[in-house]
Design a protein around this motif. Sequence first.
Motif, PDB file in Angstrom:
ATOM      1  N   VAL A   9       0.874  -1.177   0.000  1.00  0.00           N
ATOM      2  CA  VAL A   9       0.000   0.000   0.000  1.00  0.00           C
ATOM      3  C   VAL A   9       0.906   1.220   0.000  1.00  0.00           C
ATOM      4  O   VAL A   9       1.451   1.595   1.046  1.00  0.00           O
ATOM      5  N   LEU A  72       3.542  -0.670   3.963  1.00  0.00           N
ATOM      6  CA  LEU A  72       2.746   0.561   3.852  1.00  0.00           C
ATOM      7  C   LEU A  72       3.658   1.768   3.700  1.00  0.00           C
ATOM      8  O   LEU A  72       4.666   1.885   4.409  1.00  0.00           O
ATOM      9  N   GLU A 277       5.882  -0.094   8.248  1.00  0.00           N
ATOM     10  CA  GLU A 277       5.760   1.273   7.714  1.00  0.00           C
ATOM     11  C   GLU A 277       6.865   2.188   8.221  1.00  0.00           C
ATOM     12  O   GLU A 277       7.370   2.009   9.325  1.00  0.00           O
TER      13      GLU A 277
END
Length: 354
Positions: A9, A72, A277
């Motif tokens: 993502v 992410l 992330e």
Amino acid sequence: MKSYNVAVVGGDGTGPEVVREAVKVLDAAAPKFGFKLNYTHFDFGGERYLRTKEALPDSAVSDLRKFPVVLLGAIGHPDVKPGILEKGILLRLRFELEQYINLRPVKLYDERFCPLKDKKPEHIDFVVVRENNEGLYTGSGGFVFKGTPNEIAIQESVNTRRGVERCLRYAFEYCRKRNKRKTLMLCGKTNVLTYAFDLWERAFHEIGAKDFPDIKREYAHVDATTMWFVKNPEWFDVIVTDNMFGDIITDLGAMIQGGMGIAAGGNINPAGTSMFEPIGGSAPKYTGQNVINPLAAICAGGMMLDYLGESKAGSAIEQAVIKITREKLKTLAAGKMGYGTTQVGDMVAGGVVD
Ligand code: IPM
Ligand code: MN
């Protein structure tokens, strides 16, 4: 050959750019260490929200559940009111995928990047285990008499025995496995939050005494913790704390390790889908300029491999990052590295293969 499915993502702002460099480095590591990575890209983020008016499609959580890991970039869009994407994407995924740990290592790679006087890599190397599913983040609370002079706003901190206990157990296990100073510090506020941190403190000592006698237990109030991050960061080994305190102290942690350009974290469900992330945001003003520092995303990729059991590949990435930060980069700040985003990715990828 082992192979792993990775959901990607990129998200908003500079998220896609830094994730691209992380994937570049992961792709350099995979053949060298004998495994394969299969990526599936998802377009969740502000642009999609503005187009569809939904933060996440209904299928998102069940789709992501099929992956062991998610990589992410960043969530946060200048045209979307603050809170919508954070709650609707990031927090929703952390909660619904039951990523009850937010693991945030604080490690200084080069003393030039530390804002603290006379602190060197040997002084700054600790890990924060942040509870990631409870506390002030559950959204429990409400308004009474909203918009009137008598308005009341209540925001409740939710602490369940189960939620606190699983977080503490993870932290004790992590501390044991890390095998450094074998000291776990509970960071709280027992002098004021006499319900929430009473539960935390009781559980901490019960579990520690019974199941982790080899791990030394310490306690510090959160305000004192921030003081010591600056004054004596060398005192810390592993710190465990609640969601809100963990959020706050890890921004300070990121600064003493050299800034948002280098700070990475993992949202971990030890039995499900975990999400890695960079801690910094979407940095919209740097979007598309090839100036953002991709090292935090690259380090998140390294943590991801470690989580997947490819720890040799994970530490090869970390070693390559250390070498490049020490030998090449002028600073860790966007636009001031002396190299572009893609060049930094190339150098780390090259370092992994060497
Ligand atoms: C973080 C961020 C998030 C948090 C925000 C964006 C909701 O600050 O990952 O630390 O508060 O957890
Ligand atoms: Mn934060």
